[in-house]
Design a protein around this motif. Structure first.
Motif, PDB file in Angstrom:
ATOM      1  N   GLY A  16      15.095  16.410  38.657  1.00 65.62           N
ATOM      2  CA  GLY A  16      14.476  16.468  37.336  1.00 65.62           C
ATOM      3  C   GLY A  16      15.458  16.371  36.180  1.00 65.62           C
ATOM      4  O   GLY A  16      15.147  16.788  35.066  1.00 65.62           O
ATOM      5  N   ILE A  17      16.621  15.801  36.450  1.00 65.52           N
ATOM      6  CA  ILE A  17      17.637  15.621  35.411  1.00 65.52           C
ATOM      7  C   ILE A  17      17.349  14.324  34.665  1.00 65.52           C
ATOM      8  O   ILE A  17      17.220  13.267  35.293  1.00 65.52           O
ATOM      9  N   PRO A  18      17.268  14.374  33.345  1.00 64.45           N
ATOM     10  CA  PRO A  18      17.021  13.139  32.589  1.00 64.45           C
ATOM     11  C   PRO A  18      18.119  12.103  32.815  1.00 64.45           C
ATOM     12  O   PRO A  18      19.306  12.445  32.917  1.00 64.45           O
ATOM     13  N   ILE A  19      17.701  10.855  32.879  1.00 60.80           N
ATOM     14  CA  ILE A  19      18.622   9.731  33.051  1.00 60.80           C
ATOM     15  C   ILE A  19      18.545   8.870  31.802  1.00 60.80           C
ATOM     16  O   ILE A  19      17.474   8.407  31.415  1.00 60.80           O
ATOM     17  N   ILE A  20      19.707   8.661  31.201  1.00 60.95           N
ATOM     18  CA  ILE A  20      19.805   7.839  30.003  1.00 60.95           C
ATOM     19  C   ILE A  20      20.591   6.584  30.354  1.00 60.95           C
ATOM     20  O   ILE A  20      21.731   6.672  30.823  1.00 60.95           O
TER      21      ILE A  20
ATOM     22  N   ASN B 137      13.550   4.668  37.680  1.00 60.09           N
ATOM     23  CA  ASN B 137      12.991   5.477  36.613  1.00 60.09           C
ATOM     24  C   ASN B 137      14.112   6.049  35.759  1.00 60.09           C
ATOM     25  O   ASN B 137      15.079   6.602  36.291  1.00 60.09           O
ATOM     26  N   HIS B 138      13.991   5.882  34.468  1.00 67.86           N
ATOM     27  CA  HIS B 138      14.939   6.482  33.533  1.00 67.86           C
ATOM     28  C   HIS B 138      14.138   7.026  32.359  1.00 67.86           C
ATOM     29  O   HIS B 138      12.984   6.654  32.153  1.00 67.86           O
ATOM     30  N   ASP B 139      14.756   7.925  31.620  1.00 67.70           N
ATOM     31  CA  ASP B 139      14.050   8.630  30.564  1.00 67.70           C
ATOM     32  C   ASP B 139      14.275   8.037  29.183  1.00 67.70           C
ATOM     33  O   ASP B 139      13.449   8.231  28.296  1.00 67.70           O
ATOM     34  N   TYR B 140      15.380   7.343  29.010  1.00 71.53           N
ATOM     35  CA  TYR B 140      15.695   6.847  27.676  1.00 71.53           C
ATOM     36  C   TYR B 140      16.673   5.695  27.792  1.00 71.53           C
ATOM     37  O   TYR B 140      17.504   5.670  28.700  1.00 71.53           O
ATOM     38  N   LEU B 141      16.571   4.751  26.873  1.00 71.26           N
ATOM     39  CA  LEU B 141      17.492   3.613  26.813  1.00 71.26           C
ATOM     40  C   LEU B 141      18.124   3.583  25.429  1.00 71.26           C
ATOM     41  O   LEU B 141      17.412   3.605  24.425  1.00 71.26           O
ATOM     42  N   VAL B 142      19.446   3.571  25.403  1.00 71.06           N
ATOM     43  CA  VAL B 142      20.211   3.533  24.159  1.00 71.06           C
ATOM     44  C   VAL B 142      20.900   2.178  24.066  1.00 71.06           C
ATOM     45  O   VAL B 142      21.598   1.775  25.003  1.00 71.06           O
ATOM     46  N   GLU B 143      20.717   1.481  22.974  1.00 68.84           N
ATOM     47  CA  GLU B 143      21.459   0.252  22.720  1.00 68.84           C
ATOM     48  C   GLU B 143      22.568   0.589  21.736  1.00 68.84           C
ATOM     49  O   GLU B 143      22.318   1.174  20.685  1.00 68.84           O
ATOM     50  N   LYS B 144      23.800   0.242  22.108  1.00 71.15           N
ATOM     51  CA  LYS B 144      24.945   0.562  21.256  1.00 71.15           C
ATOM     52  C   LYS B 144      25.723  -0.703  20.917  1.00 71.15           C
ATOM     53  O   LYS B 144      25.649  -1.692  21.628  1.00 71.15           O
ATOM     54  N   ASN B 145      26.502  -0.618  19.842  1.00 73.89           N
ATOM     55  CA  ASN B 145      27.342  -1.731  19.409  1.00 73.89           C
ATOM     56  C   ASN B 145      28.821  -1.402  19.416  1.00 73.89           C
ATOM     57  O   ASN B 145      29.638  -2.258  19.083  1.00 73.89           O
ATOM     58  N   PHE B 146      29.156  -0.178  19.750  1.00 76.88           N
ATOM     59  CA  PHE B 146      30.550   0.275  19.769  1.00 76.88           C
ATOM     60  C   PHE B 146      30.819   0.941  21.111  1.00 76.88           C
ATOM     61  O   PHE B 146      29.886   1.276  21.838  1.00 76.88           O
ATOM     62  N   PRO B 147      32.087   1.188  21.450  1.00 80.16           N
ATOM     63  CA  PRO B 147      32.379   1.822  22.733  1.00 80.16           C
ATOM     64  C   PRO B 147      31.714   3.184  22.925  1.00 80.16           C
ATOM     65  O   PRO B 147      31.285   3.509  24.020  1.00 80.16           O
TER      66      PRO B 147
ATOM     67  N   GLY C 154      26.364   5.268  15.905  1.00 79.92           N
ATOM     68  CA  GLY C 154      25.296   4.404  15.420  1.00 79.92           C
ATOM     69  C   GLY C 154      24.031   4.432  16.255  1.00 79.92           C
ATOM     70  O   GLY C 154      23.224   3.507  16.167  1.00 79.92           O
ATOM     71  N   THR C 155      23.861   5.466  17.083  1.00 82.97           N
ATOM     72  CA  THR C 155      22.670   5.592  17.918  1.00 82.97           C
ATOM     73  C   THR C 155      22.033   6.965  17.671  1.00 82.97           C
ATOM     74  O   THR C 155      22.617   7.818  17.023  1.00 82.97           O
ATOM     75  N   ASP C 156      20.891   7.172  18.286  1.00 81.30           N
ATOM     76  CA  ASP C 156      20.239   8.478  18.185  1.00 81.30           C
ATOM     77  C   ASP C 156      20.430   9.308  19.454  1.00 81.30           C
ATOM     78  O   ASP C 156      19.670  10.246  19.712  1.00 81.30           O
ATOM     79  N   LEU C 157      21.473   9.006  20.226  1.00 75.50           N
ATOM     80  CA  LEU C 157      21.722   9.722  21.477  1.00 75.50           C
ATOM     81  C   LEU C 157      21.859  11.223  21.247  1.00 75.50           C
ATOM     82  O   LEU C 157      21.246  12.025  21.952  1.00 75.50           O
ATOM     83  N   GLU C 158      22.648  11.617  20.270  1.00 78.17           N
ATOM     84  CA  GLU C 158      22.870  13.046  20.038  1.00 78.17           C
ATOM     85  C   GLU C 158      21.555  13.772  19.728  1.00 78.17           C
ATOM     86  O   GLU C 158      21.275  14.834  20.287  1.00 78.17           O
ATOM     87  N   SER C 159      20.735  13.202  18.866  1.00 81.34           N
ATOM     88  CA  SER C 159      19.470  13.869  18.528  1.00 81.34           C
ATOM     89  C   SER C 159      18.542  13.901  19.741  1.00 81.34           C
ATOM     90  O   SER C 159      17.833  14.897  19.952  1.00 81.34           O
ATOM     91  N   TRP C 160      18.538  12.847  20.568  1.00 83.65           N
ATOM     92  CA  TRP C 160      17.711  12.857  21.773  1.00 83.65           C
ATOM     93  C   TRP C 160      18.150  13.990  22.698  1.00 83.65           C
ATOM     94  O   TRP C 160      17.317  14.732  23.222  1.00 83.65           O
TER      95      TRP C 160
ATOM     96  N   LEU D 278      22.176  12.715  32.904  1.00 84.36           N
ATOM     97  CA  LEU D 278      23.046  11.700  33.474  1.00 84.36           C
ATOM     98  C   LEU D 278      23.042  10.497  32.536  1.00 84.36           C
ATOM     99  O   LEU D 278      21.976   9.949  32.245  1.00 84.36           O
ATOM    100  N   ILE D 279      24.223  10.130  32.053  1.00 79.19           N
ATOM    101  CA  ILE D 279      24.345   8.959  31.181  1.00 79.19           C
ATOM    102  C   ILE D 279      24.948   7.822  32.003  1.00 79.19           C
ATOM    103  O   ILE D 279      26.052   7.950  32.531  1.00 79.19           O
ATOM    104  N   VAL D 280      24.207   6.735  32.116  1.00 78.97           N
ATOM    105  CA  VAL D 280      24.614   5.567  32.894  1.00 78.97           C
ATOM    106  C   VAL D 280      24.980   4.477  31.885  1.00 78.97           C
ATOM    107  O   VAL D 280      24.113   3.860  31.279  1.00 78.97           O
TER     108      VAL D 280
END
Length: 183
Positions: free
Chosen positions: A42-46, A77-87, A92-98, A5-7
């Motif tokens: 048990g679904i990861p939350i980003i 509770n969340h599993d990962y936090l991504v900081e982005k600079n574009f829509p 420019g993030t490591d979301l895909e590799s995560w 789940l991407i929030v």
């Protein structure tokens, strides 16, 4: 199916700042319900947080009140936090590799704004080979008016959902998504 789940950008700017989300009503409650259901299954939350990198920016300035993720989301509770600079949350993030490192093949899109960061992230996910679920009532927008014209929040939201259903995403309501999880 391994989903995450991407929030996206549930930040104060969209509630108390210069860009208040107006449609559809109840999106924040739906997002919180999705997060609860994802946690139970048990679904990861980003969480994704937008930072405006430009000098003299008017919105999403790092450290400003509008930049902050709403506490009711951040404190879950969340599993990962991504900081982005574009829509797009992949740019420019490591979301895909995560996602790849966690064997995720399906991304579920929620957050703000429907036509900007949610749309871009969903398309980027599709282009990278992920299955995409786009939550129609856990994404939201506002009325937009600029030199190209004016569009209402409802028209804009509906247009993006229809476009996604054509090719890019499986468009679902929050309740339908939760039912698919076996809740």
């Amino acid at each position: 199916m391994n989903r995450a789940l991407i929030v996206i950008d549930v930040q104060k700017e969209y509630f108390t700042g210069k860009l208040p989300v107006t449609y559809p009503h109840g999106t924040l409650n739906n997002i919180l319900n999705c997060m609860n259901a994802a946690r139970r299954r048990g679904i990861p939350i980003i969480l994704v947080q937008h930072t405006n990198p430009y000098k003299n920016a008017a919105t999403f300035v790092k450290g400003s009140d509008g930049w902050e993720i709403l506490p009711e989301v951040l404190n879950k509770n969340h599993d990962y936090l991504v900081e982005k600079n574009f829509p797009g949350s992949f740019t420019g993030t490591d979301l895909e590799s995560w996602l790849q490192n966690n064997n995720i093949n399906t991304v579920t899109i929620s957050g703000y704004m429907t036509q900007m960061c949610c749309d871009t992230t969903a398309r980027q996910g599709y282009h990278r080979g992920f299955k995409v679920e786009f939550l129609s009532d856990s994404t939201g927008t506002l009325n937009v008016s600029n030199y190209a014209g004016t569009v209402t929040d409802e028209e804009l939201h509906r247009s993006i959902l229809v476009t996604h259903a054509m090719r890019f995403s499986n468009v679902l309501t929050t309740n339908d998504w939760i039912k698919r999880l076996g809740e």
